[in-house]
Design an enzyme around this catalytic site. Structure first.
Site, mmCIF file in Angstrom:
data_model
loop_
_atom_site.group_PDB
_atom_site.id
_atom_site.type_symbol
_atom_site.label_atom_id
_atom_site.label_comp_id
_atom_site.label_asym_id
_atom_site.label_seq_id
_atom_site.Cartn_x
_atom_site.Cartn_y
_atom_site.Cartn_z
ATOM 1 N N HIS A 53 0.832 -1.204 0.000
ATOM 2 C CA HIS A 53 0.000 0.000 0.000
ATOM 3 C C HIS A 53 0.871 1.261 0.000
ATOM 4 O O HIS A 53 1.589 1.522 0.953
ATOM 5 C CB HIS A 53 -0.873 -0.055 1.261
ATOM 6 C CG HIS A 53 -1.853 1.046 1.398
ATOM 7 N ND1 HIS A 53 -1.763 1.986 2.400
ATOM 8 C CD2 HIS A 53 -2.944 1.360 0.669
ATOM 9 C CE1 HIS A 53 -2.772 2.825 2.295
ATOM 10 N NE2 HIS A 53 -3.510 2.475 1.261
ATOM 11 N N GLU A 80 1.273 -0.740 -4.913
ATOM 12 C CA GLU A 80 0.040 0.050 -5.062
ATOM 13 C C GLU A 80 0.395 1.499 -5.365
ATOM 14 O O GLU A 80 1.274 2.089 -4.706
ATOM 15 C CB GLU A 80 -0.802 -0.011 -3.791
ATOM 16 C CG GLU A 80 -2.225 0.455 -4.040
ATOM 17 C CD GLU A 80 -2.716 1.614 -3.197
ATOM 18 O OE1 GLU A 80 -3.882 1.999 -3.353
ATOM 19 O OE2 GLU A 80 -1.935 2.158 -2.399
ATOM 20 N N HIS A 95 -1.180 10.203 -2.988
ATOM 21 C CA HIS A 95 -2.479 9.841 -2.423
ATOM 22 C C HIS A 95 -3.428 11.029 -2.322
ATOM 23 O O HIS A 95 -4.591 10.949 -2.722
ATOM 24 C CB HIS A 95 -2.294 9.218 -1.034
ATOM 25 C CG HIS A 95 -3.590 8.884 -0.373
ATOM 26 N ND1 HIS A 95 -4.297 9.796 0.402
ATOM 27 C CD2 HIS A 95 -4.358 7.761 -0.405
ATOM 28 C CE1 HIS A 95 -5.416 9.236 0.821
ATOM 29 N NE2 HIS A 95 -5.481 8.006 0.347
ATOM 30 N N GLU A 162 -4.659 3.071 -8.577
ATOM 31 C CA GLU A 162 -5.964 3.663 -8.225
ATOM 32 C C GLU A 162 -6.179 5.002 -8.909
ATOM 33 O O GLU A 162 -5.336 5.904 -8.806
ATOM 34 C CB GLU A 162 -6.055 3.846 -6.701
ATOM 35 C CG GLU A 162 -7.402 4.446 -6.297
ATOM 36 C CD GLU A 162 -7.603 4.572 -4.798
ATOM 37 O OE1 GLU A 162 -6.781 4.034 -4.021
ATOM 38 O OE2 GLU A 162 -8.579 5.225 -4.400
ATOM 39 N N GLN A 198 -7.971 0.008 -9.676
ATOM 40 C CA GLN A 198 -8.952 0.112 -8.580
ATOM 41 C C GLN A 198 -9.450 1.544 -8.500
ATOM 42 O O GLN A 198 -8.747 2.487 -8.893
ATOM 43 C CB GLN A 198 -8.272 -0.263 -7.256
ATOM 44 C CG GLN A 198 -6.928 0.411 -7.132
ATOM 45 C CD GLN A 198 -6.342 0.506 -5.751
ATOM 46 O OE1 GLN A 198 -7.031 0.371 -4.753
ATOM 47 N NE2 GLN A 198 -5.048 0.796 -5.687
HETATM 48 O O1 G3P Z 1 -6.657 1.418 -2.516
HETATM 49 C C1 G3P Z 1 -6.949 0.728 -1.355
HETATM 50 C C2 G3P Z 1 -6.777 1.709 -0.298
HETATM 51 O O2 G3P Z 1 -5.545 2.292 -0.597
HETATM 52 C C3 G3P Z 1 -7.847 2.743 -0.327
HETATM 53 O O3 G3P Z 1 -7.555 3.715 0.559
HETATM 54 O O4 G3P Z 1 -7.183 6.070 0.903
HETATM 55 O O5 G3P Z 1 -5.285 4.498 1.128
HETATM 56 O O6 G3P Z 1 -6.189 5.030 -1.107
HETATM 57 P P1 G3P Z 1 -6.492 4.870 0.347
HETATM 58 CA CA CA Z 2 -5.142 3.539 -2.637
#
Ligand code: G3P
Ligand code: CA
Length: 306
Positions: A53, A80, A95, A162, A198
């Site tokens: 992550h 990620e 992010h 994402e 995602q």
């Molecule tokens: O993408 C899964 C998770 O990362 C979603 O939360 O806010 O960390 O992007 P965030």
């Molecule tokens: Ca994310």
């Protein structure tokens, strides 16, 4: 990890699902796990995907090349990457919609050019926030573009990307697909599952699905103050464009996970950082998870193979 051990680790999620039909616990059944499928297909429900992550963000400044390198070293299956878009249309790994938290800049990403963002320090905040993990090398790290990340790691990594705030970034999806194509990470030369996209935005995912129906998509759900609940109708709708669901792990229960799994969708909870929580997710049938500590999940999966 030896190939056979890795294969065993990756069958644990499938066993979590079999809990519903009588297996006492995935973690109590390593022998049964050995009977699982091979480790070729990244998207097999027999695998447990270790998704780093924001990179190895528990150890290094999130969304920097250093954090992604560390994630690979920790044997994460996927890096990620959250995407934002600059004023001049570059996709960057970040992010937040604002620069404030993870750089020494301020204001919205969409109001800054890439050249302006490249002048910022994306590492020193981490040293200040986590003195116990601080390193001189983190000072002055740059915000990478998606293109730079893909150029750096090429086909040696898998990417779980994402689309963040797609409603404020027109053309984000097209730009993303073009970038992935340029790096041959999608299309006929690419391995299935090399890239997963995602989003919390079903509109964004449906747009991508229309542009490229082959690309595996995961829809993200967020349950703020209530227990997570999902209906068969919602799952059937998700299945028209996605292969999986991600949800915040602390708002779901075994029944939720099994309902998702029985519908034929993968389930990847976020953000699971403590080993007891990781074990619980696997026992319930998660087919992978997002973690800031890919090393912990690697370790856990390895131990449960012995
Ligand atoms: O993408 C899964 C998770 O990362 C979603 O939360 O806010 O960390 O992007 P965030
Ligand atoms: Ca994310």
């Amino acid at each position: 990890m030896k190939k056979s051990m890795k294969r065993v680790a990756m069958t644990i999620a499938a066993l979590g699902l079999s809990f519903a039909v009588g297996v006492t616990s995935a973690f109590a059944a390593p022998d049964a796990a050995r009977a699982g499928k091979g480790d070729k297909d990244l998207l097999s429900p027999d695998r447990v995907l270790n998704v780093a992550h924001r990179g190895a963000s528990g150890h290094a400044p999130e969304h920097t090349i250093v954090a992604y390198q560390l994630a690979k070293k920790m044997k994460a299956d996927y890096i990620e990457i959250d995407l934002q878009m600059t004023k001049d249309g570059h996709l960057i790994a970040m992010h937040d919609e604002t620069l404030d938290r993870t750089t020494n800049g301020t204001g919205l990403v969409k109001d800054h050019t890439l050249a302006e963002i490249k002048r910022l320090d994306a590492g020193s905040w981490f040293n200040e926030a986590h003195p116990d993990k601080a390193k001189p090398a983190y000072k002055g790290l740059k915000v990478p573009t998606l293109d730079e990340v893909l150029r750096h790691f090429g086909h040696s990594a898998n990417y779980y990307i994402e689309t963040k705030a797609p409603e404020i970034y027109p053309g984000m999806e097209e730009k993303l697909l073009k970038t992935l194509e340029a790096h041959r990470l999608i299309g006929k030369h690419a391995k299935r599952g090399k890239v997963i996209i995602q989003s919390f935005s079903p509109e964004s995912l449906k747009k991508i699905h229309a542009l490229n129906p082959e690309l595996p998509l995961v829809t993200l759900l967020w349950y703020e103050n209530q227990q997570g609940h999902i209906t068969k109708r919602e799952l059937d709708e998700i299945k028209t464009y996605a292969i999986g669901v991600g949800a915040n792990f602390d708002r779901i229960d075994r029944a939720y996970v099994q309902k998702v799994r029985k519908s034929g969708l993968l389930f990847h909870p976020y953000t699971v950082n403590e080993k007891p929580d990781m074990k619980r997710m696997l026992d319930w049938g998660a087919t992978g998870m997002f973690t800031n500590y890919a090393d912990r999940l690697t370790d856990l999966l390895k131990k449960n193979c012995k």
